[in-house]
Design an enzyme around this catalytic site. Structure first.
Site, mmCIF file in Angstrom:
data_model
loop_
_atom_site.group_PDB
_atom_site.id
_atom_site.type_symbol
_atom_site.label_atom_id
_atom_site.label_comp_id
_atom_site.label_asym_id
_atom_site.label_seq_id
_atom_site.Cartn_x
_atom_site.Cartn_y
_atom_site.Cartn_z
ATOM 1 C CB SER A 102 -0.942 0.017 1.208
ATOM 2 O OG SER A 102 -1.968 -0.910 0.988
ATOM 3 N N GLY B 109 5.322 13.524 11.610
ATOM 4 C CA GLY B 109 5.956 12.813 10.498
ATOM 5 C C GLY B 109 4.889 12.319 9.550
ATOM 6 N N GLY C 164 2.734 -11.645 1.807
ATOM 7 C CA GLY C 164 4.083 -12.161 2.080
ATOM 8 C C GLY C 164 5.224 -11.168 1.935
#
Lengths: 484, 480
Positions: B82, B322, B331
């Site tokens: 993502s 931040g 995986g």
């Protein structure tokens, strides 16, 4: 498995009968020796990486050397997977004949029986071309129709629809004219008959039962393995990695995109050697089907481009000074593969490479392997003889044409020359090639000056007559009839 | 580029502690620490790119694939998951900059065919809401529409029947579906595939030569294979390289990159939208807008987000702000953190094992030593047990494909998380005890693949007054 070769538990072998030498006992597969030859010849021919698998005495020996990619430096291992290029045709052919064997397909019925809207530029050919002709490259379908129909599962369906304007270079059944396009049509036949994509059908009908676990067709599946990258460069130098892994579109898959390890390719050959039975005893093909694939459908006048003497169903048929064999060559975006089977000796050899002087590397290595393991002498490299034969030039001068190509043979400045021009849809492939022709026999000429992309030494140019009496010129196994 | 840091020396001002001695990055020392932690957390292979003192440092450790044994190198490609949402968001902002797209336009103004199960709500969704996860669109509609160039068009078509998690603008609910719709918006406005637009509008001008989206392009590089296994031991290679379809592209299913390339993308943002060669790719306003808080994140733990900007997860490291993003495929796991006050960027890409705990350990040390920044303590219940009445939260919560049931057994909160409908069978139900962390936050105990330790369970109220339960940053409204 051939029965005229016997091996003992130490690897010594004895051969009898038609193929072998009188004295062939007590030989072994000298693994260290062949590793040394592989390394030495690979380096001499500037081949970045190679994998070699050799079946002798029922056992598969695996070797590798060099790197898979000169940029990443990942080393080649025997289980590395290379792009097999046109050896894909053997996989597609094996699946097609298996469907025929199951009664799902008639090899001699028109393609139209399976694909009702199959149309090419010639109306008569559209109706008559059969799967058998496509398998043996005798359909006459022009060979190099590259139509990118995308990455989707509908790519072959779209490709076949796109063939409506595809020319027929020679009448169906009249000659062997190598046709990758025909194999994409066969791939679509597999899809229509099975209801699956060619990729899935190949996995389910062939790879799974034959135990080919390192044989894939899609890049996402190749990423599970060490995978080779093709390389390009000038002859005599170490070539550089190709900018792209593969230039083929997915629709070229059944003709040109199967990736496998060398041992997996030899396992496929062994399946054919063993009459259709896989290593675990599974019968994948009937013995008659296996035999039919090796039966000569037609002679090949150009015996040099891919060393073919004739064609079976899928298989290139060889004649090594009287010893018969079968196999196939493959080339894909800087990767070059060679498969040879000597059935009489129970020997199969697969060499997979990723660029450089792959062809002379293959020739040198196989010459040695064949001599020692199968007592086969490969023909000398193609070249004009020291003493030029006399030829009847009037018979060959003229213009020959096939889809996208015009060949003009004529005398210029006292020498026989051939101008090979790409036209129409293929006009961007290359500037015209202007070559000198030196006679080899009355009908065979050695062309020089084509440049390294087309032939490293001499390119064979073969003049012959089609079954219907038309004179023709064959270059690169593609036949162009005489038009003027 | 932040201006309150002297290269390799000291930081002053807003960046954090009053006095944070900036230490130079010692590659040998961090290589040793990286190797040690990677091994300890059973991660087969990883790459690390760090921008510190204005310099990019690249490290690699372990193997790309435990089966082939090919070593990880700094130029190896990993699936970034993502983190791709930042690529897609940056593309969208380039279109906004060029005047071709209005952030507050409704999606249907650009994609008339766009719809959701609730037609009225679907019509109200804006580009800005999809970028900031406030559209109410659900997250996990993974739908394979094939390998072709029409995959996103088909995906948007197929998503028509998918229910919203909550009303547009009523709350935060992390939405991958929204990013796929954004990917399709990019395609329609550029006339290219998302893949081509990404290459031409972002990778080429920014010099991201090792960022690709199609497997045939990954083959040009060393590339990582995902691994699976039980916690506490080295995992084994996954059976397939990537089970996610091409139609998972814009939200994070297919993009592969080197750690350094991910860092370069973050540095574009740190440098106010200017590429290293001086080309301006984003306006300073667009860069700032992406980092501006659109919404608070009720679940501050799943991906450590305190809030969301446009694309960016916003962090609050004990007062130091931040931004960044996490990524996971099947995986492979990636982590990107930017500390603008100190000009620090850290990228970690991994191929399995205890990737999350490796990230936590390594980034805690890196942020502290290189930026004087303190990461919050790991999520879990307080040392001294807290008494919280579970009664107000009892009931059933639903979002597309998921049913959550909160019950009480002798006063002990209990949660059952089940995949239903289209997601039935995706994974076994999760059955956990709820341990209070704060009055509306509970720690799910022993949750397997969702978190190695404690799973954050957050109860909140949407702006329309509906109670909801957040798990994995996805909102599920209470229905009973």
């Amino acid at each position: 498995m051939s029965t005229n070769v016997s091996w003992d538990k130490d690897g010594n072998w004895r051969a009898e009968g038609s193929w072998g030498t009188a004295n062939s006992s007590n030989r072994v597969f000298r693994l260290a020796h062949w590793q040394d030859r592989l390394d030495t010849l690979r380096a001499a021919h500037h081949v970045p990486g190679a994998a070699l698998a050799v079946l002798v005495g029922g056992e598969i020996h695996e070797l590798a050397g060099g790197v898979l990619h000169r940029g990443t430096g990942v080393t080649a291992t025997p289980d590395s997977v290379f792009h097999l290029g046109s050896i894909a045709k053997i996989y597609t052919a094996t699946v097609v004949v298996k469907l025929a064997e199951s009664g799902l397909l008639d090899l001699d019925a028109p393609v139209r029986d399976v694909i009702p809207d199959f149309v090419v530029a010639d109306a008569e050919a559209s109706k008559t071309i059969t799967p058998r002709q496509l398998l043996s490259h005798t359909s006459g379908l022009s060979g190099d129709f590259h139509l990118d129909t995308g990455r989707g599962d509908d790519c072959l369906e779209k490709y076949v629809k796109g063939c409506a304007g595809l020319a027929v270079d020679v009448p169906p059944g009249s000659a062997v004219s190598y046709s990758g396009s025909g194999y994409s049509v066969l791939g679509r036949i597999v899809e229509v008959v099975t209801g699956k994509t060619w990729d899935v059908a190949l996995q389910e009908l062939l790879c799974a039962p034959a135990g080919l676990a390192a044989t894939v067709t899609l890049p996402e599946d190749l990423l599970r393995f060490r995978a080779a990258m093709g390389h390009f460069g000038e002859p005599g130098t170490d070539p550089e990695p190709s900018p792209l892994w593969d230039l083929h579109s997915r629709a070229a898959g059944p003709a040109a995109v199967v990736c496998a390890s060398a041992p997996d390719l030899v396992r496929l050959a062994k399946l054919h050697l063993d009459g259709g039975v896989a290593a675990d005893g599974t019968r994948v093909l009937a013995a008659e089907t296996v035999a039919a694939m090796q039966r000569r459908e037609m002679d090949v006048p150009d015996k040099w481009t891919v060393s073919a003497d004739g064609w079976g169903l899928g298989w290139t048929l060889y004649d090594w000074e009287g010893v018969p064999g079968y196999g196939h060559d493959g080339a894909a975006t800087g990767q070059y593969s060679y498969l040879r089977v000597v059935p009489g000796a129970g020997v199969a050899i697969a060499l997979l490479t990723n660029g450089g002087g792959a062809r002379p590397f293959y020739a040198a290595l196989f010459r040695e392997l064949f001599a020692e393991l199968a007592d086969v002498r490969m023909p000398a490299p193609f070249a004009p003889p020291a003493q030029a034969p006399t030829v009847n030039l009037a018979a060959i001068l003229g213009v020959y044409k096939r889809e996208g190509v015009v060949i003009t043979v004529g005398m210029r400045d006292g020498s026989l020359r051939m101008l090979y021009e790409f036209v129409d849809g293929m006009k961007d492939i290359s500037p015209p090639l202007d070559m000198e022709l030196a006679p080899v026999t009355e009908s065979v000429f050695a062309a020089s000056g084509a440049g390294p992309s087309f032939a490293e030494d001499y390119m064979p140019v073969v003049f012959s007559t089609l079954a219907d009496g038309t004179p023709s010129c064959s270059v690169g196994m593609r036949v162009a009839p005489k038009v003027a | 580029m932040s201006t309150n840091v002297n290269r390799g020396k000291n930081a002053e001002g807003s960046q954090g502690t009053a006095s944070s001695p900036g230490r130079p990055f010692d590659p040998a020392r961090w290589q040793a620490r990286f190797d040690e932690l990677r091994e300890a957390h059973h991660v087969p292979g990883a790459t690390l790119a760090v921008l510190a003192d204005g310099e990019v440092h690249e490290l690699a450790s372990g193997v790309l694939h435990r089966g082939t044994g090919v070593g990880a190198t700094t130029d190896s490609l990993f699936q970034v998951g993502s983190i791709t949402k930042i690529h897609t968001a940056t593309l969208v902002m380039r279109l906004v900059d060029s005047g071709r797209l209005d952030l507050d336009a409704r999606v249907i103004d650009v994609l008339p065919e766009f719809a959701t199960a609730d037609p009225q709500a679907g019509e109200r969704i804006t580009i800005r809401q999809m970028l900031s996860h406030t559209s109410g669109l659900t997250c996990d509609f993974t739908h394979d529409t094939g390998r072709g160039d029409d995959c996103l068009a088909k995906y948007v078509e197929a998503a028509k029947g998918v229910a919203l998690d909550c009303g547009p603008g009523t709350g935060t609910s992390y939405s991958s579906v929204g990013y796929n719709v954004l990917g399709r918006v990019v395609e329609v406005l550029t006339g290219q595939t998302w893949d081509q637009a990404l290459q031409e509008m972002l990778c080429a001008p920014l010099g991201l030569a090792a960022t690709v989206t199609l497997p045939e392009d990954v083959l040009r590089f060393r590339s990582a294979m995902g691994h699976f296994g039980e916690p506490g031991r080295m995992p084994d290679p996954a059976p397939v390289w990537n089970p996610l379809p091409r139609s998972a592209g814009p939200y994070g299913g297919v993009l592969c990159a080197t750690a350094a390339d991910v860092l370069r993308l973050a540095k574009l943002h740190l440098d106010g939208g200017v590429a290293p060669d001086g080309t301006r790719l984003l306006s300073a306003e667009a860069v700032a807008a992406m980092q501006r808080r659109e919404v608070d994140s009720p679940d501050k733990w799943t991906v450590s987000a305190d809030g969301w900007g446009l694309g960016w997860s916003l962090y609050d490291w004990e007062g130091t702000p931040g931004y960044g993003h996490d990524g996971a495929t099947i995986g492979q796991y990636g982590f990107l953190r930017v500390a603008p006050g100190t000009g620090l960027i850290i990228v970690l890409l991994t191929n399995g094992g205890g990737a999350r705990t490796l990230y936590a350990s390594l980034f805690r040390e890196l942020l502290s030593e290189l930026g004087g920044i303190t990461m919050p303590a790991p999520f879990g219940p307080p040392a001294r047990p807290l008494a919280v009445d579970i009664t107000p939260y009892l009931g059933t919560y639903r979002r597309e494909g998921v049913a959550i049931t909160v019950t009480s057994r002798d006063g002990q909160g209990h949660l059952l998380y089940e995949f239903v409908d289209g997601m039935a069978g995706l994974a076994p139900a999760i059955d956990v005890n709820l341990v209070p962390v704060s009055p509306a936050v509970f720690a799910g105990e022993g949750t397997g693949s969702f978190a190695e330790d404690w799973m954050p369970v957050v109860f909140a109220t949407l702006s329309d007054g509906t109670p909801c339960c957040y798990i994995g940053m996805r909102a599920a409204p209470k229905i009973a």
